[in-house]
Design an enzyme around this catalytic site. Structure first.
Site, PDB file in Angstrom:
ATOM      1  N   LYS A  82       0.715  -1.393   0.061  1.00 27.06           N
ATOM      2  CA  LYS A  82       0.082   0.072   0.025  1.00 27.06           C
ATOM      3  C   LYS A  82       0.941   1.384   0.074  1.00 27.06           C
ATOM      4  CE  LYS A  82      -3.931   1.674   2.759  1.00 27.06           C
ATOM      5  NZ  LYS A  82      -4.639   1.412   4.022  1.00 27.06           N
ATOM      6  N   SER A 157      -9.368   1.971   3.815  1.00 31.48           N
ATOM      7  CA  SER A 157      -8.693   2.718   2.984  1.00 31.48           C
ATOM      8  C   SER A 157      -7.681   1.662   1.819  1.00 31.48           C
ATOM      9  CB  SER A 157      -7.650   3.510   3.732  1.00 31.48           C
ATOM     10  OG  SER A 157      -6.698   2.865   4.629  1.00 31.48           O
ATOM     11  N   SER A 181      -9.581  -0.484   7.885  1.00 36.31           N
ATOM     12  CA  SER A 181      -9.124  -0.275   6.446  1.00 36.31           C
ATOM     13  C   SER A 181      -8.672  -1.679   5.877  1.00 36.31           C
ATOM     14  CB  SER A 181      -8.188   0.754   6.502  1.00 36.31           C
ATOM     15  OG  SER A 181      -8.455   1.925   6.843  1.00 36.31           O
TER      16      SER A 181
END
Length: 480
Positions: A82, A157, A181
């Protein structure tokens, strides 16, 4: 002869084949990169291309093995990272345009651990601005789409991570979770994940200019999104290894079988205070309960302690810290949309400050104690993540109603971050709606430091329900 394309194999399947010398790291990497070229333009999950570096890494791994070096536990497994975590030579942009040139000089601990285990990094995945939405979109890289269709948000997220792994671009996708997330995107896409408990996976970004707030430190965790619960069983022992850069890491081994449970009871929790539970979610909870009952657990429908108070106190405290420490950055560098969303966050969850914030932080121990006592009798809990089927893209930008549906209802999500318990997500079935198919995932919560029991429960449910990535690929015609 392979029954499935190389890119379609799980991490566990790939490792079995590399162990038997049926596949090389280079063959695996090339296959996943080719799949990425086909599907990523429509999904926009990987936003930092690492193709050239991935091929070099895979070829180097194969050469080392040819020279006699043993294979790591994750040898040749394609992994994404990420964009809010440091990876040497790449920008830790966090979806913020102002940080697009913040190039990391070293790797975060989880990146090092995955590399040490023999993984191959094939790309970096998208996140919303400041990694603080349950949807994935930002002005720097744009919107990530859900492989099930544009009628569904990919979650956030770690939405780029879940989209990438479910579309066959990688087999393990790194993500993180401060309020849901890892878990939101997994529910959204039919993926599997584990939000580790407090201190289990070491974390640190050398690119950060100051230390994170105490609540961010204690609520945020690093983890993985996968297509199969067995891949969590494979990979978790690698990423929980110690790293001295995180002085609060808990150096417990993955195999905690010596810690005997005194109960086979499982708490089945249908209700979310203040919200109605959708019939499809009820169905998913019942399916999960049946699956665990089949392997010898006793299912008891009960009410847990202080869920609403734990969740709301924790999130108001976190937003108080965010407002104090990050508020100026959000106003200066955030888009108009993210500022509007934060304004609604602050309206719905009073950002605590001063004595109120300190009291809430102190009372965290009270809530954790109550949950620990409850889970001494019920070592596992079956719950929803949100009490409704998943939402459409940008729902959280639609004022009070949108934020309430997306975040306000997620009491079962951020409550677990506040008290530091592990929680996993596994899909149970697919709801067929007018808009299109919607995967339904449920949450399994475990006792502190018992990530192993959560993953064992996820595996049992997966064995009962099957995996969902092949259902997705059949819908898309990818395996025809």
């Amino acid at each position: 002869m392979l029954n499935k394309p190389i890119w379609a194999l799980t991490a566990s399947e790939l490792c079995k084949k590399t162990k038997n010398n049926e596949l090389s790291a280079t063959e695996i990497t090339v296959a996943c990169l080719e799949q990425t070229k086909k599907v990523n333009p429509q999904l926009n999950a990987i936003v930092d291309d690492m193709s050239d570096e991935a091929i070099k890494r895979a070829e180097s791994l194969d050469s080392e093995v040819a020279a006699g070096k043993p294979k790591g536990r994750l040898f040749g497994v394609p992994v994404t990272v990420k964009i809010n975590v440091d990876q040497k030579g790449y920008a830790t942009s966090n979806g913020v345009t102002a940080l697009k040139n913040l190039i990391a000089k070293t790797n975060a601990p989880i990146v090092d651990h995955l590399m040490d285990a023999g993984a191959v990094f094939v790309g970096r995945t998208n996140t919303p601005e400041f990694s603080f939405r349950a949807d994935t979109e930002n002005p720097l890289y744009g919107r990530t789409n859900n492989p099930w269709g544009k009628h569904l948000s990919p979650g956030g997220s770690s939405g780029g991570a879940s989209s990438a792994v479910m579309a066959g671009m990688c087999t393990l996708a790194h993500g993180n979770d401060i309020g849901g997330s890892l878990r939101f995107p997994s529910v959204a896409t039919g993926a599997v994940t584990l939000k580790p408990g407090l201190g289990r996976v070491p974390a640190w970004n050398s690119s950060q200019t100051s230390e994170r707030g105490i609540l961010a430190q204690s609520m945020s965790v690093q983890g993985l999104i996968t297509r199969s619960a067995y891949d969590l069983q494979l990979a978790m022992p690698e990423i929980i290894q110690s790293d001295l850069r995180d002085p609060f890491h808990v150096p417990m081994p993955w195999d905690t079988s010596h810690l005997s449970e005194n109960s086979r009871k499982v708490a089945l929790c249908f209700e979310t205070p203040g919200f109605k539970t959708d019939p499809e979610i009820v169905k998913g909870l019942k399916i999960a309960a049946d699956a665990l009952s089949d392997v010898g657990f006793e299912i008891h429908e009960v009410t847990p302690p202080l869920l609403e108070e734990t969740a709301k106190t924790g999130y108001s405290a976190l937003l108080g810290e965010v407002q104090a420490l990050l508020g100026e950055d959000i106003r200066r560098n955030g888009s108009e949309k993210i500022q509007m969303i934060f304004d609604e966050y602050f309206r719905q969850f009073e950002p605590y400050d001063g004595k109120k914030l300190l009291t809430a932080m102190a009372n965290r121990t009270h809530y954790a104690r109550e949950w620990s006592l409850f889970m001494d009798e019920y070592p596992l809990i079956i719950s929803n993540l949100i009490p409704t089927s998943f939402f459409y893209p940008d729902r959280d930008s639609e004022g009070k109603a949108g934020v309430t549906e997306v975040l306000g209802a997620a009491l079962w999500s951020y409550s677990m971050n506040f008290i530091g318990h592990p929680a996993g997500i596994v899909p149970t079935h697919i709801a067929n709606t007018k808009a299109g198919p919607v995967p339904i995932g449920i949450q399994i919560i475990g006792k502190r430091w018992r990530e192993d029991t959560v993953v064992a429960a996820l595996i049992a449910i997966e064995e009962y329900c099957g995996t969902f990535y092949e259902k997705l690929w059949a819908k898309l015609g990818w395996l025809n």
